[in-house]
Scaffold this motif. Structure first.
Motif, mmCIF file in Angstrom:
data_model
loop_
_atom_site.group_PDB
_atom_site.id
_atom_site.type_symbol
_atom_site.label_atom_id
_atom_site.label_comp_id
_atom_site.label_asym_id
_atom_site.label_seq_id
_atom_site.Cartn_x
_atom_site.Cartn_y
_atom_site.Cartn_z
ATOM 1 N N ILE A 19 9.725 10.863 -1.983
ATOM 2 C CA ILE A 19 8.935 10.786 -0.751
ATOM 3 C C ILE A 19 8.311 12.157 -0.526
ATOM 4 O O ILE A 19 9.009 13.113 -0.203
ATOM 5 C CB ILE A 19 9.811 10.394 0.450
ATOM 6 N N GLY A 20 7.022 12.236 -0.730
ATOM 7 C CA GLY A 20 6.327 13.506 -0.569
ATOM 8 C C GLY A 20 4.978 13.303 0.080
ATOM 9 O O GLY A 20 4.514 12.174 0.248
ATOM 10 N N SER A 21 4.333 14.398 0.431
ATOM 11 C CA SER A 21 3.053 14.324 1.135
ATOM 12 C C SER A 21 1.978 13.687 0.261
ATOM 13 O O SER A 21 1.176 12.867 0.725
ATOM 14 C CB SER A 21 2.627 15.723 1.571
ATOM 15 N N GLN A 22 1.956 14.055 -1.012
ATOM 16 C CA GLN A 22 0.947 13.517 -1.915
ATOM 17 C C GLN A 22 1.124 12.013 -2.100
ATOM 18 O O GLN A 22 0.164 11.243 -2.012
ATOM 19 C CB GLN A 22 1.051 14.231 -3.267
ATOM 20 N N ASN A 23 2.361 11.580 -2.310
ATOM 21 C CA ASN A 23 2.632 10.157 -2.477
ATOM 22 C C ASN A 23 2.294 9.368 -1.219
ATOM 23 O O ASN A 23 1.743 8.260 -1.290
ATOM 24 C CB ASN A 23 4.103 9.931 -2.849
ATOM 25 N N ALA A 24 2.639 9.925 -0.056
ATOM 26 C CA ALA A 24 2.345 9.248 1.204
ATOM 27 C C ALA A 24 0.835 9.074 1.396
ATOM 28 O O ALA A 24 0.365 8.028 1.857
ATOM 29 C CB ALA A 24 2.945 10.029 2.375
ATOM 30 N N TYR A 25 0.086 10.100 1.016
ATOM 31 C CA TYR A 25 -1.370 10.029 1.173
ATOM 32 C C TYR A 25 -1.977 8.997 0.229
ATOM 33 O O TYR A 25 -2.824 8.191 0.637
ATOM 34 C CB TYR A 25 -1.991 11.405 0.920
ATOM 35 N N VAL A 26 -1.553 8.999 -1.027
ATOM 36 C CA VAL A 26 -2.072 8.032 -1.993
ATOM 37 C C VAL A 26 -1.704 6.611 -1.565
ATOM 38 O O VAL A 26 -2.514 5.683 -1.679
ATOM 39 C CB VAL A 26 -1.542 8.331 -3.410
ATOM 40 N N LEU A 27 -0.486 6.426 -1.044
ATOM 41 C CA LEU A 27 -0.065 5.107 -0.564
ATOM 42 C C LEU A 27 -0.964 4.628 0.566
ATOM 43 O O LEU A 27 -1.431 3.480 0.561
ATOM 44 C CB LEU A 27 1.383 5.166 -0.093
ATOM 45 N N ARG A 28 -1.244 5.502 1.512
ATOM 46 C CA ARG A 28 -2.080 5.118 2.656
ATOM 47 C C ARG A 28 -3.498 4.762 2.207
ATOM 48 O O ARG A 28 -4.062 3.767 2.651
ATOM 49 C CB ARG A 28 -2.123 6.260 3.678
ATOM 50 N N GLN A 29 -4.055 5.572 1.333
ATOM 51 C CA GLN A 29 -5.402 5.280 0.837
ATOM 52 C C GLN A 29 -5.407 4.005 -0.006
ATOM 53 O O GLN A 29 -6.392 3.263 -0.018
ATOM 54 C CB GLN A 29 -5.920 6.459 0.016
ATOM 55 N N GLY A 30 -4.312 3.765 -0.716
ATOM 56 C CA GLY A 30 -4.222 2.541 -1.495
ATOM 57 C C GLY A 30 -4.204 1.302 -0.624
ATOM 58 O O GLY A 30 -4.832 0.287 -0.948
ATOM 59 N N ILE A 31 -3.485 1.367 0.485
ATOM 60 C CA ILE A 31 -3.458 0.237 1.418
ATOM 61 C C ILE A 31 -4.842 0.000 2.002
ATOM 62 O O ILE A 31 -5.287 -1.140 2.167
ATOM 63 C CB ILE A 31 -2.426 0.486 2.542
ATOM 64 N N LEU A 32 -5.541 1.096 2.287
ATOM 65 C CA LEU A 32 -6.897 0.992 2.825
ATOM 66 C C LEU A 32 -7.933 0.650 1.748
ATOM 67 O O LEU A 32 -9.073 0.324 2.064
ATOM 68 C CB LEU A 32 -7.300 2.317 3.491
ATOM 69 N N ARG A 33 -7.520 0.764 0.470
ATOM 70 C CA ARG A 33 -8.421 0.530 -0.667
ATOM 71 C C ARG A 33 -9.624 1.470 -0.623
ATOM 72 O O ARG A 33 -10.764 1.069 -0.867
ATOM 73 C CB ARG A 33 -8.872 -0.933 -0.710
ATOM 74 N N GLN A 34 -9.362 2.721 -0.331
ATOM 75 C CA GLN A 34 -10.415 3.719 -0.233
ATOM 76 C C GLN A 34 -10.241 4.789 -1.310
ATOM 77 O O GLN A 34 -9.234 5.504 -1.326
ATOM 78 C CB GLN A 34 -10.401 4.386 1.153
ATOM 79 N N HIS A 35 -11.202 4.871 -2.222
ATOM 80 C CA HIS A 35 -11.252 5.923 -3.245
ATOM 81 C C HIS A 35 -9.977 5.965 -4.093
ATOM 82 O O HIS A 35 -9.509 7.044 -4.472
ATOM 83 C CB HIS A 35 -11.478 7.288 -2.594
ATOM 84 N N GLY A 103 -16.114 2.495 4.335
ATOM 85 C CA GLY A 103 -15.775 3.202 5.557
ATOM 86 C C GLY A 103 -14.636 4.179 5.331
ATOM 87 O O GLY A 103 -14.167 4.404 4.232
ATOM 88 N N GLY A 104 -14.155 4.773 6.449
ATOM 89 C CA GLY A 104 -13.061 5.719 6.346
ATOM 90 C C GLY A 104 -13.542 7.067 5.846
ATOM 91 O O GLY A 104 -14.708 7.427 5.956
ATOM 92 N N ALA A 105 -12.602 7.813 5.284
ATOM 93 C CA ALA A 105 -12.916 9.148 4.805
ATOM 94 C C ALA A 105 -13.885 9.099 3.623
ATOM 95 O O ALA A 105 -13.857 8.168 2.822
ATOM 96 C CB ALA A 105 -11.628 9.857 4.386
ATOM 97 N N THR A 106 -14.746 10.102 3.554
ATOM 98 C CA THR A 106 -15.648 10.190 2.402
ATOM 99 C C THR A 106 -14.837 10.569 1.163
ATOM 100 O O THR A 106 -13.700 11.044 1.262
ATOM 101 C CB THR A 106 -16.731 11.251 2.646
#
Length: 200
Positions: A19-35, A103-106
């Motif tokens: 459980i780390g910051s990088q993994n948490a970020y990739v997980l969130r973006q994966g759920i959003l299907r963004q980049h 949408g979302g972050a560029t």
């Protein structure tokens, strides 16, 4: 495949799957299907660069450079604290997120955040450059490079599974409440990691 490759794969996976910051970020973006693809490639290739640098001898430079470790520790802690505040604000506001590829972050903003999560974390240097580099260099050529290839493969497999597998969680995040829980957990994770960094 040789024993060196599987040893590198298993060791790399053990260090990366946490459980780390990088993994948490990739997980969130994966759920959003963004980049997702650019982020997966960025994380995997960043690990590859650091692992290969460690095998090439950069581990000694990192280990003996307290200024680098201090700068990354405090810069990383500040970034994690700030991102945690943003995640906590999202959790408090409880705004539902639109799960879509648009949408979302560029892309630039997403990669910049991922860059910070990766390279402002002193533990990434200790895990990849120093530790994996030292373990690989216990083996004679070409074994050390085969070990490194295994560790790099583990990183790519993990981030691909995390980023692209996260979309299967999308139905669970159809409500604002689910996003509140996720963002609250992300905020807590960021603050805990920042505290651990500051404690040295």
């Amino acid at each position: 495949m040789s024993l060196d490759f599987f040893s590198g794969f298993a060791t790399g996976l053990a260090l990366i799957v946490a459980i780390g910051s990088q993994n948490a970020y990739v997980l969130r973006q994966g759920i959003l299907r963004q980049h997702v693809l650019p982020l997966v490639l960025f994380c995997g290739l960043s690990d590859a660069l650091l692992i290969l640098a460690g095998i090439g001898g950069a581990g000694l430079l990192v280990r003996d450079n307290p200024l680098l470790m201090t700068l990354t520790r405090y810069g990383g802690a500040l970034f994690l604290l700030t991102y945690g505040v943003l995640a906590a604000r999202r959790a408090w506001q409880g705004e539902p997120m639109q799960v879509s590829k648009n949408g979302g972050a560029t892309l630039t903003a997403a990669l910049a955040a991922c860059f910070a999560f990766t390279f402002l974390n002193p533990h990434v240097y200790l895990d990849t450059v120093v530790l994996l580099g030292a373990l690989a260099n216990q083996r004679p050529d070409p074994g050390r490079w085969i070990f490194g290839a295994g560790a790099v493969s583990a990183s790519l497999c993990w981030f691909a599974a995390l980023g692209f597998g996260a979309r299967f969680l999308a139905p669970l995040f159809a409500t604002a409440r689910a996003w509140q829980v996720l963002d609250a957990l992300i905020a807590l994770t960021m603050w805990v990691l920042a505290t651990l960094l500051l404690q040295g």
